[in-house]
Design a protein around this motif. Structure first.
Motif, PDB file in Angstrom:
ATOM      1  N   ASP A 124      -4.411  -2.500 -15.467  1.00 44.32           N
ATOM      2  CA  ASP A 124      -5.525  -3.375 -15.833  1.00 44.32           C
ATOM      3  C   ASP A 124      -5.116  -4.381 -16.907  1.00 44.32           C
ATOM      4  O   ASP A 124      -5.556  -5.539 -16.890  1.00 44.32           O
ATOM      5  CB  ASP A 124      -6.704  -2.539 -16.345  1.00 44.32           C
ATOM      6  N   VAL A 125      -4.254  -3.959 -17.825  1.00 41.70           N
ATOM      7  CA  VAL A 125      -3.874  -4.839 -18.931  1.00 41.70           C
ATOM      8  C   VAL A 125      -2.791  -5.819 -18.529  1.00 41.70           C
ATOM      9  O   VAL A 125      -2.884  -7.031 -18.809  1.00 41.70           O
ATOM     10  CB  VAL A 125      -3.407  -4.000 -20.146  1.00 41.70           C
ATOM     11  N   TYR A 126      -1.767  -5.335 -17.849  1.00 41.09           N
ATOM     12  CA  TYR A 126      -0.577  -6.150 -17.626  1.00 41.09           C
ATOM     13  C   TYR A 126      -0.398  -6.673 -16.196  1.00 41.09           C
ATOM     14  O   TYR A 126       0.489  -7.498 -15.955  1.00 41.09           O
ATOM     15  CB  TYR A 126       0.675  -5.352 -18.029  1.00 41.09           C
ATOM     16  N   ASN A 127      -1.204  -6.203 -15.258  1.00 44.38           N
ATOM     17  CA  ASN A 127      -1.115  -6.702 -13.887  1.00 44.38           C
ATOM     18  C   ASN A 127      -2.524  -6.794 -13.312  1.00 44.38           C
ATOM     19  O   ASN A 127      -2.882  -6.056 -12.394  1.00 44.38           O
ATOM     20  CB  ASN A 127      -0.249  -5.768 -13.034  1.00 44.38           C
ATOM     21  N   PRO A 128      -3.325  -7.711 -13.847  1.00 42.46           N
ATOM     22  CA  PRO A 128      -4.732  -7.819 -13.442  1.00 42.46           C
ATOM     23  C   PRO A 128      -4.876  -7.980 -11.923  1.00 42.46           C
ATOM     24  O   PRO A 128      -4.177  -8.769 -11.295  1.00 42.46           O
ATOM     25  CB  PRO A 128      -5.216  -9.076 -14.173  1.00 42.46           C
ATOM     26  N   GLY A 129      -5.775  -7.216 -11.356  1.00 45.17           N
ATOM     27  CA  GLY A 129      -6.034  -7.280  -9.917  1.00 45.17           C
ATOM     28  C   GLY A 129      -5.213  -6.305  -9.099  1.00 45.17           C
ATOM     29  O   GLY A 129      -5.593  -5.964  -7.974  1.00 45.17           O
ATOM     30  N   ALA A 130      -4.067  -5.871  -9.642  1.00 42.56           N
ATOM     31  CA  ALA A 130      -3.194  -4.989  -8.872  1.00 42.56           C
ATOM     32  C   ALA A 130      -3.832  -3.626  -8.642  1.00 42.56           C
ATOM     33  O   ALA A 130      -3.701  -3.046  -7.561  1.00 42.56           O
ATOM     34  CB  ALA A 130      -1.855  -4.822  -9.573  1.00 42.56           C
ATOM     35  N   ARG A 131      -4.520  -3.114  -9.657  1.00 47.31           N
ATOM     36  CA  ARG A 131      -5.142  -1.792  -9.506  1.00 47.31           C
ATOM     37  C   ARG A 131      -6.195  -1.822  -8.403  1.00 47.31           C
ATOM     38  O   ARG A 131      -6.243  -0.925  -7.544  1.00 47.31           O
ATOM     39  CB  ARG A 131      -5.768  -1.346 -10.821  1.00 47.31           C
ATOM     40  N   GLU A 132      -7.057  -2.812  -8.406  1.00 40.85           N
ATOM     41  CA  GLU A 132      -8.107  -2.893  -7.386  1.00 40.85           C
ATOM     42  C   GLU A 132      -7.491  -2.994  -5.989  1.00 40.85           C
ATOM     43  O   GLU A 132      -7.929  -2.312  -5.053  1.00 40.85           O
ATOM     44  CB  GLU A 132      -9.002  -4.105  -7.645  1.00 40.85           C
ATOM     45  N   LYS A 133      -6.473  -3.825  -5.847  1.00 46.76           N
ATOM     46  CA  LYS A 133      -5.817  -3.982  -4.550  1.00 46.76           C
ATOM     47  C   LYS A 133      -5.151  -2.678  -4.116  1.00 46.76           C
ATOM     48  O   LYS A 133      -5.252  -2.261  -2.962  1.00 46.76           O
ATOM     49  CB  LYS A 133      -4.775  -5.097  -4.619  1.00 46.76           C
ATOM     50  N   ALA A 134      -4.466  -2.021  -5.057  1.00 47.40           N
ATOM     51  CA  ALA A 134      -3.769  -0.777  -4.734  1.00 47.40           C
ATOM     52  C   ALA A 134      -4.750   0.301  -4.285  1.00 47.40           C
ATOM     53  O   ALA A 134      -4.529   0.971  -3.262  1.00 47.40           O
ATOM     54  CB  ALA A 134      -2.963  -0.302  -5.934  1.00 47.40           C
ATOM     55  N   THR A 155       0.827  -1.210   0.000  1.00 46.15           N
ATOM     56  CA  THR A 155       0.000   0.000   0.000  1.00 46.15           C
ATOM     57  C   THR A 155       0.856   1.253   0.000  1.00 46.15           C
ATOM     58  O   THR A 155       0.539   2.244  -0.684  1.00 46.15           O
ATOM     59  CB  THR A 155      -0.946  -0.003   1.218  1.00 46.15           C
ATOM     60  N   ALA A 156       1.975   1.239   0.744  1.00 47.20           N
ATOM     61  CA  ALA A 156       2.878   2.392   0.750  1.00 47.20           C
ATOM     62  C   ALA A 156       3.479   2.613  -0.637  1.00 47.20           C
ATOM     63  O   ALA A 156       3.603   3.754  -1.101  1.00 47.20           O
ATOM     64  CB  ALA A 156       3.983   2.198   1.783  1.00 47.20           C
ATOM     65  N   LEU A 157       3.847   1.535  -1.317  1.00 51.05           N
ATOM     66  CA  LEU A 157       4.361   1.659  -2.679  1.00 51.05           C
ATOM     67  C   LEU A 157       3.281   2.194  -3.617  1.00 51.05           C
ATOM     68  O   LEU A 157       3.556   3.014  -4.509  1.00 51.05           O
ATOM     69  CB  LEU A 157       4.866   0.304  -3.173  1.00 51.05           C
ATOM     70  N   ALA A 158       2.038   1.736  -3.409  1.00 50.19           N
ATOM     71  CA  ALA A 158       0.936   2.222  -4.234  1.00 50.19           C
ATOM     72  C   ALA A 158       0.707   3.712  -4.007  1.00 50.19           C
ATOM     73  O   ALA A 158       0.460   4.465  -4.961  1.00 50.19           O
ATOM     74  CB  ALA A 158      -0.340   1.439  -3.918  1.00 50.19           C
ATOM     75  N   LEU A 159       0.803   4.166  -2.761  1.00 55.72           N
ATOM     76  CA  LEU A 159       0.658   5.590  -2.469  1.00 55.72           C
ATOM     77  C   LEU A 159       1.714   6.403  -3.210  1.00 55.72           C
ATOM     78  O   LEU A 159       1.403   7.427  -3.831  1.00 55.72           O
ATOM     79  CB  LEU A 159       0.785   5.833  -0.962  1.00 55.72           C
ATOM     80  N   GLN A 160       2.955   5.942  -3.155  1.00 53.66           N
ATOM     81  CA  GLN A 160       4.029   6.671  -3.836  1.00 53.66           C
ATOM     82  C   GLN A 160       3.863   6.612  -5.352  1.00 53.66           C
ATOM     83  O   GLN A 160       4.054   7.618  -6.060  1.00 53.66           O
ATOM     84  CB  GLN A 160       5.388   6.100  -3.431  1.00 53.66           C
ATOM     85  N   SER A 161       3.521   5.447  -5.884  1.00 50.06           N
ATOM     86  CA  SER A 161       3.380   5.286  -7.327  1.00 50.06           C
ATOM     87  C   SER A 161       2.243   6.144  -7.868  1.00 50.06           C
ATOM     88  O   SER A 161       2.397   6.880  -8.858  1.00 50.06           O
ATOM     89  CB  SER A 161       3.129   3.812  -7.662  1.00 50.06           C
ATOM     90  N   TYR A 162       1.077   6.074  -7.226  1.00 55.12           N
ATOM     91  CA  TYR A 162      -0.080   6.838  -7.683  1.00 55.12           C
ATOM     92  C   TYR A 162       0.161   8.346  -7.526  1.00 55.12           C
ATOM     93  O   TYR A 162      -0.237   9.138  -8.388  1.00 55.12           O
ATOM     94  CB  TYR A 162      -1.330   6.414  -6.904  1.00 55.12           C
ATOM     95  N   THR A 163       0.768   8.746  -6.404  1.00 56.97           N
ATOM     96  CA  THR A 163       1.030  10.165  -6.178  1.00 56.97           C
ATOM     97  C   THR A 163       1.984  10.715  -7.230  1.00 56.97           C
ATOM     98  O   THR A 163       1.790  11.817  -7.775  1.00 56.97           O
ATOM     99  CB  THR A 163       1.607  10.392  -4.766  1.00 56.97           C
ATOM    100  N   THR A 164       3.026   9.939  -7.540  1.00 61.31           N
ATOM    101  CA  THR A 164       3.988  10.372  -8.550  1.00 61.31           C
ATOM    102  C   THR A 164       3.347  10.411  -9.932  1.00 61.31           C
ATOM    103  O   THR A 164       3.562  11.359 -10.704  1.00 61.31           O
ATOM    104  CB  THR A 164       5.206   9.438  -8.555  1.00 61.31           C
ATOM    105  N   ALA A 165       2.545   9.399 -10.260  1.00 63.59           N
ATOM    106  CA  ALA A 165       1.868   9.380 -11.563  1.00 63.59           C
ATOM    107  C   ALA A 165       0.912  10.563 -11.694  1.00 63.59           C
ATOM    108  O   ALA A 165       0.823  11.185 -12.764  1.00 63.59           O
ATOM    109  CB  ALA A 165       1.122   8.066 -11.742  1.00 63.59           C
ATOM    110  N   PRO A 169      -4.182   8.215 -15.213  1.00 67.49           N
ATOM    111  CA  PRO A 169      -5.091   7.369 -15.997  1.00 67.49           C
ATOM    112  C   PRO A 169      -4.343   6.307 -16.810  1.00 67.49           C
ATOM    113  O   PRO A 169      -4.816   5.166 -16.932  1.00 67.49           O
ATOM    114  CB  PRO A 169      -5.796   8.375 -16.924  1.00 67.49           C
ATOM    115  N   GLU A 170      -3.180   6.666 -17.347  1.00 63.45           N
ATOM    116  CA  GLU A 170      -2.404   5.690 -18.121  1.00 63.45           C
ATOM    117  C   GLU A 170      -1.842   4.595 -17.213  1.00 63.45           C
ATOM    118  O   GLU A 170      -1.800   3.412 -17.596  1.00 63.45           O
ATOM    119  CB  GLU A 170      -1.270   6.411 -18.861  1.00 63.45           C
ATOM    120  N   LEU A 171      -1.413   4.964 -16.009  1.00 66.71           N
ATOM    121  CA  LEU A 171      -0.934   3.947 -15.066  1.00 66.71           C
ATOM    122  C   LEU A 171      -2.040   2.952 -14.762  1.00 66.71           C
ATOM    123  O   LEU A 171      -1.814   1.723 -14.774  1.00 66.71           O
ATOM    124  CB  LEU A 171      -0.449   4.607 -13.774  1.00 66.71           C
ATOM    125  N   ARG A 172      -3.228   3.453 -14.510  1.00 68.91           N
ATOM    126  CA  ARG A 172      -4.360   2.561 -14.229  1.00 68.91           C
ATOM    127  C   ARG A 172      -4.633   1.634 -15.413  1.00 68.91           C
ATOM    128  O   ARG A 172      -4.902   0.446 -15.240  1.00 68.91           O
ATOM    129  CB  ARG A 172      -5.604   3.394 -13.915  1.00 68.91           C
TER     130      ARG A 172
END
Length: 315
Positions: A224-234, A200-210, A217-220
């Motif tokens: 969805d395409v290359y890491n299914p489930g990761a977006r929902e979890k993040a 979750t901490a990595l997701a906070l940093q990744s989303y904040t930086t994006a 929107p492109e990160l999301r």
């Protein structure tokens, strides 16, 4: 009228403590606490749940069969010391059964050993148990059953062997005794939390930086395409951690200590001390404005990014 199985003190009545207390009450345990120094809202929340409020720690140690310490990691030593001192001022009847103290906080193995040493030196009659809660707070499902976290326990005293309905208490808490070595339950909790809260901490940093780069929107889309489930979890983690970030600061330090010492990673484990700073930043946002408006991941990282920019300018 149903007779209570045993008396369990829950310290304190935060989100997890309230959930555990409610679970125990639903399974015929008497639950007590001392929140005399807490807000009226906290006292009302405890009373509404059916928890009996006592006015002092001395009353707690006189009446409790078990004390469950469920506090932020930084408060764990002071909480243990509170009840050691209460026992000094209000010793229990020597003919009574032993008092059990379960440290269910997210600390390091070394911190758990230090608490064991405190009780061994100053309150040797207490049965100390090292523990860690893994999962979300207990909650009653629509069908009346309970969703429960797992509780890992360790130490020379197995809860299931306690004379005052210990086996029943262990079953209700979904507790598993790992073995006689104090620190192993805390260590297991740290290893689990490193994967869940670290992500979750990595997701906070990744989303904040994006978001700062204008490419969220492109990160999301790529997730969805290359890491299914990761977006929902993040995104579930980003939104869900807002009310917990202040507690997770100390927990990240405990993980770093665990990995440095028990994992033998030394300075390489300092990454979790840095991760603590991510949660500290989010906790500052929540302290300043509350959780109003932080209903989705984009809103959370937008406010966090703004806060980090302001902090950077002020340095």
């Amino acid at each position: 009228m149903t007779t209570s199985l045993a008396t369990v003190a829950v310290i304190s009545i935060g989100q997890m403590g309230l959930g555990v207390a409610s679970l125990l009450l639903a399974h015929d345990f008497r639950v007590i606490t001392n929140v005399s120094d807490r807000s009226a809202a906290t006292q009302e929340r405890a009373t509404s749940a059916g928890i009996q409020l006592l006015s002092s720690d001395e009353d707690v140690v006189r009446e409790a069969d078990y004390i469950l310490s469920i506090v932020p990691p930084a408060a764990a030593p002071a909480t243990a010391l509170r009840f050691v001192r209460a026992l000094t001022r209000a010793p229990r009847d020597r003919k009574a059964h032993d008092l059990w103290f379960l440290d269910l906080n997210a600390g390091s193995p070394d911190a758990a050993v230090a608490l064991q040493d405190l009780f061994a030196r100053d309150a040797p009659s207490v049965r100390f148990v090292d523990g860690g809660i893994i999962g979300a707070p207990p909650a009653r499902r629509d069908d009346g059953s309970w969703a429960r976290p797992g509780v890992a326990l360790a130490g020379p005293h197995a809860l299931s062997a306690a004379s005052e309905h210990g086996a029943r208490l262990a079953a209700v808490l979904d507790a598993r005794h790992l073995g006689p070595a104090v620190g192993t339950a805390s260590g297991l909790k740290a290893c689990f939390a490193a994967l869940s809260k670290g992500f979750t901490a990595l997701a906070l940093q990744s989303y904040t930086t994006a978001a700062s780069l204008g490419v969220l929107p492109e990160l999301r889309r790529y997730l969805d395409v290359y890491n299914p489930g990761a977006r929902e979890k993040a995104e579930r983690g980003i939104v869900g951690c807002t009310t917990k970030a202040y507690r997770w600061v100390g927990e990240m330090h405990g993980i770093g200590d665990t990995f440095a010492v028990q994992g033998r990673f030394g300075a390489q484990a300092s990454v979790f001390r840095e991760i603590a700073g991510v949660y500290e930043g989010l906790a500052e946002v929540v302290e300043r404005q509350g959780t109003s408006g932080l209903d989705d991941a984009e809103a959370v990282v937008g406010k966090l990014g703004e806060h980090m920019r302001q902090r950077r300018r002020s340095v």
